[in-house]
Write a protein that holds these residues in place. Structure first.
Motif, PDB file in Angstrom:
ATOM      1  N   PRO A 183       0.809  -1.225   0.000  1.00 17.03           N
ATOM      2  CA  PRO A 183       0.000   0.000   0.000  1.00 17.03           C
ATOM      3  C   PRO A 183       0.841   1.274   0.000  1.00 17.03           C
ATOM      4  CG  PRO A 183      -0.162  -1.150   2.108  1.00 17.03           C
ATOM      5  CD  PRO A 183       0.505  -2.087   1.155  1.00 17.03           C
ATOM      6  N   VAL A 184       1.990   1.251   0.718  1.00 19.41           N
ATOM      7  CA  VAL A 184       2.848   2.443   0.744  1.00 19.41           C
ATOM      8  C   VAL A 184       3.357   2.770  -0.657  1.00 19.41           C
ATOM      9  CG1 VAL A 184       5.081   3.326   1.520  1.00 19.41           C
ATOM     10  CG2 VAL A 184       3.554   2.231   3.150  1.00 19.41           C
ATOM     11  N   VAL A 185       3.834   1.731  -1.381  1.00 20.82           N
ATOM     12  CA  VAL A 185       4.360   1.945  -2.730  1.00 20.82           C
ATOM     13  C   VAL A 185       3.252   2.403  -3.674  1.00 20.82           C
ATOM     14  CG1 VAL A 185       5.333   0.780  -4.748  1.00 20.82           C
ATOM     15  CG2 VAL A 185       6.307   0.373  -2.484  1.00 20.82           C
ATOM     16  N   LEU A 186       2.076   1.789  -3.594  1.00 19.33           N
ATOM     17  CA  LEU A 186       0.971   2.165  -4.482  1.00 19.33           C
ATOM     18  C   LEU A 186       0.510   3.594  -4.220  1.00 19.33           C
ATOM     19  CD1 LEU A 186      -1.200  -1.087  -4.530  1.00 19.33           C
ATOM     20  CD2 LEU A 186       0.339  -0.248  -6.299  1.00 19.33           C
ATOM     21  N   ILE A 187       0.371   3.946  -2.942  1.00 12.95           N
ATOM     22  CA  ILE A 187      -0.046   5.317  -2.621  1.00 12.95           C
ATOM     23  C   ILE A 187       1.003   6.324  -3.072  1.00 12.95           C
ATOM     24  CG2 ILE A 187      -0.486   6.914  -0.712  1.00 12.95           C
ATOM     25  CD1 ILE A 187      -1.806   4.522   0.761  1.00 12.95           C
ATOM     26  N   ALA A 188       2.290   6.018  -2.815  1.00 11.27           N
ATOM     27  CA  ALA A 188       3.366   6.920  -3.234  1.00 11.27           C
ATOM     28  C   ALA A 188       3.392   7.057  -4.754  1.00 11.27           C
ATOM     29  CB  ALA A 188       4.714   6.398  -2.728  1.00 11.27           C
ATOM     30  N   LEU A 189       3.192   5.933  -5.466  1.00 10.16           N
ATOM     31  CA  LEU A 189       3.170   5.974  -6.927  1.00 10.16           C
ATOM     32  C   LEU A 189       2.019   6.839  -7.421  1.00 10.16           C
ATOM     33  CD1 LEU A 189       4.111   4.936  -9.720  1.00 10.16           C
ATOM     34  CD2 LEU A 189       2.613   2.952  -9.369  1.00 10.16           C
ATOM     35  N   GLY A 190       0.847   6.663  -6.820  1.00  4.44           N
ATOM     36  CA  GLY A 190      -0.303   7.466  -7.232  1.00  4.44           C
ATOM     37  C   GLY A 190      -0.086   8.947  -7.012  1.00  4.44           C
ATOM     38  N   VAL A 191       0.435   9.300  -5.840  1.00  2.73           N
ATOM     39  CA  VAL A 191       0.703  10.714  -5.534  1.00  2.73           C
ATOM     40  C   VAL A 191       1.752  11.272  -6.485  1.00  2.73           C
ATOM     41  CG1 VAL A 191       1.653  12.290  -3.805  1.00  2.73           C
ATOM     42  CG2 VAL A 191       0.019  10.508  -3.123  1.00  2.73           C
ATOM     43  N   LEU A 192       2.803  10.478  -6.774  1.00  6.07           N
ATOM     44  CA  LEU A 192       3.865  10.932  -7.674  1.00  6.07           C
ATOM     45  C   LEU A 192       3.324  11.218  -9.070  1.00  6.07           C
ATOM     46  CD1 LEU A 192       6.921  11.431  -8.012  1.00  6.07           C
ATOM     47  CD2 LEU A 192       7.130   9.025  -8.692  1.00  6.07           C
ATOM     48  N   ILE A 193       2.471  10.329  -9.582  1.00  5.10           N
ATOM     49  CA  ILE A 193       1.884  10.534 -10.914  1.00  5.10           C
ATOM     50  C   ILE A 193       1.021  11.785 -10.922  1.00  5.10           C
ATOM     51  CG2 ILE A 193       0.274   9.580 -12.615  1.00  5.10           C
ATOM     52  CD1 ILE A 193       1.211   6.782 -11.753  1.00  5.10           C
ATOM     53  N   LEU A 194       0.234  11.972  -9.888  1.00  4.87           N
ATOM     54  CA  LEU A 194      -0.639  13.156  -9.806  1.00  4.87           C
ATOM     55  C   LEU A 194       0.177  14.449  -9.734  1.00  4.87           C
ATOM     56  CD1 LEU A 194      -3.266  11.808  -7.241  1.00  4.87           C
ATOM     57  CD2 LEU A 194      -3.726  12.383  -9.627  1.00  4.87           C
ATOM     58  N   VAL A 195       1.202  14.453  -8.882  1.00 10.33           N
ATOM     59  CA  VAL A 195       2.006  15.667  -8.691  1.00 10.33           C
ATOM     60  C   VAL A 195       2.832  15.986  -9.932  1.00 10.33           C
ATOM     61  CG1 VAL A 195       3.903  16.672  -7.376  1.00 10.33           C
ATOM     62  CG2 VAL A 195       2.089  15.449  -6.182  1.00 10.33           C
ATOM     63  N   GLU A 196       3.514  14.979 -10.482  1.00 16.83           N
ATOM     64  CA  GLU A 196       4.358  15.224 -11.660  1.00 16.83           C
ATOM     65  C   GLU A 196       3.529  15.657 -12.862  1.00 16.83           C
ATOM     66  OE1 GLU A 196       6.834  11.850 -12.427  1.00 16.83           O
ATOM     67  OE2 GLU A 196       8.361  12.536 -11.003  1.00 16.83           O
ATOM     68  N   GLY A 197       2.299  15.173 -12.942  1.00 12.79           N
ATOM     69  CA  GLY A 197       1.439  15.549 -14.064  1.00 12.79           C
ATOM     70  C   GLY A 197       0.706  16.848 -13.863  1.00 12.79           C
ATOM     71  N   GLY A 198       0.764  17.409 -12.650  1.00 15.83           N
ATOM     72  CA  GLY A 198       0.093  18.664 -12.375  1.00 15.83           C
ATOM     73  C   GLY A 198      -1.412  18.523 -12.172  1.00 15.83           C
ATOM     74  N   ALA A 199      -1.853  17.327 -11.785  1.00 14.78           N
ATOM     75  CA  ALA A 199      -3.275  17.122 -11.535  1.00 14.78           C
ATOM     76  C   ALA A 199      -3.738  17.968 -10.348  1.00 14.78           C
ATOM     77  CB  ALA A 199      -3.541  15.639 -11.257  1.00 14.78           C
ATOM     78  N   PHE A 200      -4.967  18.473 -10.440  1.00 17.31           N
ATOM     79  CA  PHE A 200      -5.546  19.278  -9.371  1.00 17.31           C
ATOM     80  C   PHE A 200      -4.703  20.512  -9.053  1.00 17.31           C
ATOM     81  CE2 PHE A 200      -6.648  14.774  -8.268  1.00 17.31           C
ATOM     82  CZ  PHE A 200      -7.968  14.828  -8.673  1.00 17.31           C
TER      83      PHE A 200
END
Length: 202
Positions: A183-200
């Motif tokens: 779960p830590v890796v999946l959550i970190a991956l999700g946050v990284l994709i969102l942040v790097e892509g400029g989501a929200f």
């Protein structure tokens, strides 16, 4: 006499491109395989990996030749997929306790879960593959070679992930901490994709 070295060169380029864009998948695969139970669980992970990567290829090829299934501004929001799965896994761990014995569903991660994470993690891959496919001198022929090499290497990546997960030291560590790491890796991956892509607006 000229075609063979050309195709040989494309095969090497395809292998290098796949390796560079998918090196992080080995870590995810090792975590998935560590949670899998038996051959059927491992098979679900392989099927999910193939399904997710095939979807990446379909989107990349379509975009390279003029069709766009996913606009660029949608790609960052793919991070919601691993984020949601990570939160789900964390909730299951918290609900069942911290001993790690009851946190994974029977057989381990499902094929659709693996496919969703693979596809979401491949958003950057799509951005790299599209210009490569679009500018290939051989057109669809070259793209077919790239796709064939990629699909063969998906199997190699699955074997590598399984190999890593079954090394005695790694297996012991993942057996003890895998229910926390996943779960830590999946959550970190999700946050990284969102942040790097400029989501929200992040």
């Amino acid at each position: 006499m000229i075609e063979e070295p050309v195709h040989g060169g494309i095969v090497g380029q395809a292998a290098a491109l796949f390796a560079v864009t998918n090196i992080d998948d080995i870590v995810l695969l090792a975590l998935f395989f560590a949670r899998a139970a038996g051959r059927r669980g491992a098979l679900r992970i392989v099927l999910g990996q193939y399904a997710g990567f095939t979807a990446i290829l379909v989107v990349a090829v379509a975009a390279a030749f003029g069709a766009t299934f996913l606009p660029d501004d949608v790609l960052p929001y793919l991070g919601l997929l691993p984020l949601a799965l990570g939160v789900k896994a964390a909730w299951r761990w918290w609900r069942d306790g911290d001993d790690g014995e009851e946190t994974a569903p029977a057989g381990g991660p499902g094929a659709m879960e693996v496919a969703a994470v693979t596809f979401a993690n491949g958003g950057d891959n799509i951005g790299v593959y599209v210009p490569v496919f679009a500018t290939s001198a051989g057109g669809l022929g070259d793209v077919a070679v790239y796709a064939a090499v990629f699909l063969v290497l998906v199997a190699v990546w699955c074997l590598a992930g399984r190999f890593v997960a079954t090394r005695p030291f790694v297996a012991r560590a993942l057996s003890r901490w895998g229910h926390v790491l996943l779960p830590v890796v999946l959550i970190a991956l999700g946050v990284l994709i969102l942040v790097e892509g400029g989501a929200f607006g992040l």
